[in-house]
Design an enzyme around this catalytic site. Structure first.
Site, PDB file in Angstrom:
ATOM      1  N   ALA A  13       0.822  -1.212   0.000  1.00  0.00           N
ATOM      2  CA  ALA A  13       0.000   0.000   0.000  1.00  0.00           C
ATOM      3  C   ALA A  13       0.851   1.255   0.000  1.00  0.00           C
ATOM      4  CB  ALA A  13      -0.944  -0.002   1.203  1.00  0.00           C
ATOM      5  N   ALA A  15       2.682   4.293  -2.761  1.00  0.00           N
ATOM      6  CA  ALA A  15       2.100   5.294  -3.645  1.00  0.00           C
ATOM      7  C   ALA A  15       1.329   4.657  -4.799  1.00  0.00           C
ATOM      8  CB  ALA A  15       3.203   6.204  -4.180  1.00  0.00           C
ATOM      9  N   ILE A  16       1.942   3.669  -5.472  1.00  0.00           N
ATOM     10  CA  ILE A  16       1.281   3.035  -6.615  1.00  0.00           C
ATOM     11  C   ILE A  16       0.107   2.174  -6.162  1.00  0.00           C
ATOM     12  CG2 ILE A  16       1.565   1.487  -8.581  1.00  0.00           C
ATOM     13  CD1 ILE A  16       2.981   4.143  -8.944  1.00  0.00           C
ATOM     14  N   GLY A  17       0.314   1.385  -5.118  1.00  0.00           N
ATOM     15  CA  GLY A  17      -0.763   0.533  -4.622  1.00  0.00           C
ATOM     16  C   GLY A  17      -1.974   1.324  -4.182  1.00  0.00           C
ATOM     17  N   ASN A 106       9.394  -1.892 -10.602  1.00  0.00           N
ATOM     18  CA  ASN A 106      10.334  -1.123 -11.407  1.00  0.00           C
ATOM     19  C   ASN A 106      11.451  -2.016 -11.935  1.00  0.00           C
ATOM     20  OD1 ASN A 106       9.264   1.507 -11.358  1.00  0.00           O
ATOM     21  ND2 ASN A 106      10.123   1.911  -9.341  1.00  0.00           N
ATOM     22  N   LYS A 208      10.199   1.658 -19.974  1.00  0.00           N
ATOM     23  CA  LYS A 208      10.164   2.040 -18.558  1.00  0.00           C
ATOM     24  C   LYS A 208      11.506   1.767 -17.885  1.00  0.00           C
ATOM     25  CE  LYS A 208       8.424   3.182 -14.524  1.00  0.00           C
ATOM     26  NZ  LYS A 208       7.370   2.377 -13.880  1.00  0.00           N
ATOM     27  N   ASN A 212      13.713   4.536 -15.952  1.00  0.00           N
ATOM     28  CA  ASN A 212      14.186   4.364 -14.578  1.00  0.00           C
ATOM     29  C   ASN A 212      15.705   4.466 -14.483  1.00  0.00           C
ATOM     30  OD1 ASN A 212      11.748   3.987 -13.166  1.00  0.00           O
ATOM     31  ND2 ASN A 212      11.665   1.825 -13.701  1.00  0.00           N
ATOM     32  N   GLU A 289      16.305   0.833  -4.682  1.00  0.00           N
ATOM     33  CA  GLU A 289      15.912  -0.228  -5.610  1.00  0.00           C
ATOM     34  C   GLU A 289      16.937  -0.395  -6.725  1.00  0.00           C
ATOM     35  OE1 GLU A 289      11.497  -1.543  -7.204  1.00  0.00           O
ATOM     36  OE2 GLU A 289      12.018   0.566  -7.066  1.00  0.00           O
TER      37      GLU A 289
END
Length: 335
Positions: A13, A15-17, A106, A208, A212, A289
């Site tokens: 949960a 930002a994206i979730g 990502n 993408k 990134n 990441e």
């Protein structure tokens, strides 16, 4: 997925979730969020909240721990690469015989060589799945590949902001055309997420990945936003050289990147004064990441006999800066 009201699981949960959860709830679907601690309490008490281009939205959601939420029709795994294996273990109770699993991650995903049919078919990407746990935990025949072109920021537990258009590409990782991918794409689009269903999902994936790779590490080294990384005369040439290294690697695996280098740089600059997710994590003292965004791309390049010298150097600078900052925080916290 014939029921107009689907059971949508969100594991992760952030930002994206949160963004996905709100959009699905607004579309009339039953959203269940795997959460813990303060995030679990916040969602149970207040639901989910999203600020986007259409305004501010509040949405209901069921929140629970690993043993509280049942099987879902679709499960979205929204996590950093380093957290994905733990999240996959925690969400096993949400995966039933008919559950579609959509990892929203990502960089290079662990499933990159699964079902692609080339000479590396089935090979493990060591940088992102060193012990093979993801491959063992998540049923490959249920995986739908996804590429999220969404810039979002977590403002508080269960609260996110995303002021750029919400776009997603999805597709079967076997590069087959299936009805289930089409149906999921239609659901996403109906919920306000502009979704393209691709028969070659690794193509938008590389777009993408390159975005990134050329922005996230540089943002940590410089503190710059996307506008400056791709537009400042001191930084844009560095981004361009990293882009060239990544494009050569993508081409060596047969990927078709839709945009030319100039257009890619212009698109990045056009995102505005947005902080990358990696810079946000660095500023919060969170793990970075690098495994999927840098290491996995370098691993794939080396498989093809290619080198990525600038990318390696920038990644090394980021690791040093991150370790140094962590050491300073540790010293400041010492009695």
């Amino acid at each position: 997925m014939t029921d107009p009201s689907l059971r949508i699981g969100i594991a992760g949960a952030g930002a994206i979730g949160t963004t996905l959860g709100v959009r699905f709830a607004l579309g009339g679907h039953r959203v269940s969020v795997l959460a813990r601690g303060g995030t679990l309490d916040a969602i149970r008490d207040h639901g989910l909240r999203l600020v986007d281009r259409q305004g501010e939205h509040h949405a209901p959601a069921t929140a629970g721990g690993p043993d509280d939420l049942g099987e879902q029709d679709v499960l979205f795994l929204c996590a950093k690469a380093q957290d994905l294996a733990a999240l996959a273990r925690s969400s096993q109770g949400m995966i039933g015989p008919g559950t579609l699993v959509v990892p929203v991650v990502n960089g290079i995903p662990w499933w990159y060589f699964e079902g692609e049919g080339g000479r590396h078919d089935g090979r493990t990407v060591r940088a992102v799945d060193p012990d093979g746990s993801l491959k063992a935990l998540l049923p490959m025949d249920r995986i739908i590949g996804s590429v999220a072109f969404i810039t979002a920021e977590r403002l508080a537990p269960g609260v996110a902001r995303s002021l750029n258009p919400l776009r997603l590409s999805i597709g079967e990782i076997t590069h087959r055309h299936t009805g289930r991918a089409d149906r999921l794409g239609a659901v996403l689009t109906a919920c306000g997420i502009d979704t393209t269903v691709s028969d070659r999902v690794r193509d938008p994936l590389w777009t993408k990945v390159i975005a990134n790779l050329t922005s996230n590490p540089l943002s940590v080294v410089t503190g710059a936003t996307l506008r400056d990384i791709y537009g400042d005369p001191s930084l844009a040439p560095i981004a361009r050289q990293m882009l060239d290294e990544a494009l050569l690697t993508a081409a060596s695996f047969g990927a078709r990147v839709a945009l030319d280098p100039v257009s890619l740089l212009a698109m990045g600059a056009g995102m505005g004064d947005v902080k990358t997710s990696m810079l946000q994590d660095f500023e919060k003292g969170l793990p970075l990441e690098l495994s999927s965004i840098c290491d996995a791309v370098i691993e794939l390049a080396e498989m093809q006999g290619l080198s990525m010298p600038l990318t390696k150097n920038i990644a090394s600078l980021v690791r040093y800066k991150s370790a140094s900052a962590a050491g300073c925080r540790k010293e400041e916290g010492a009695p």
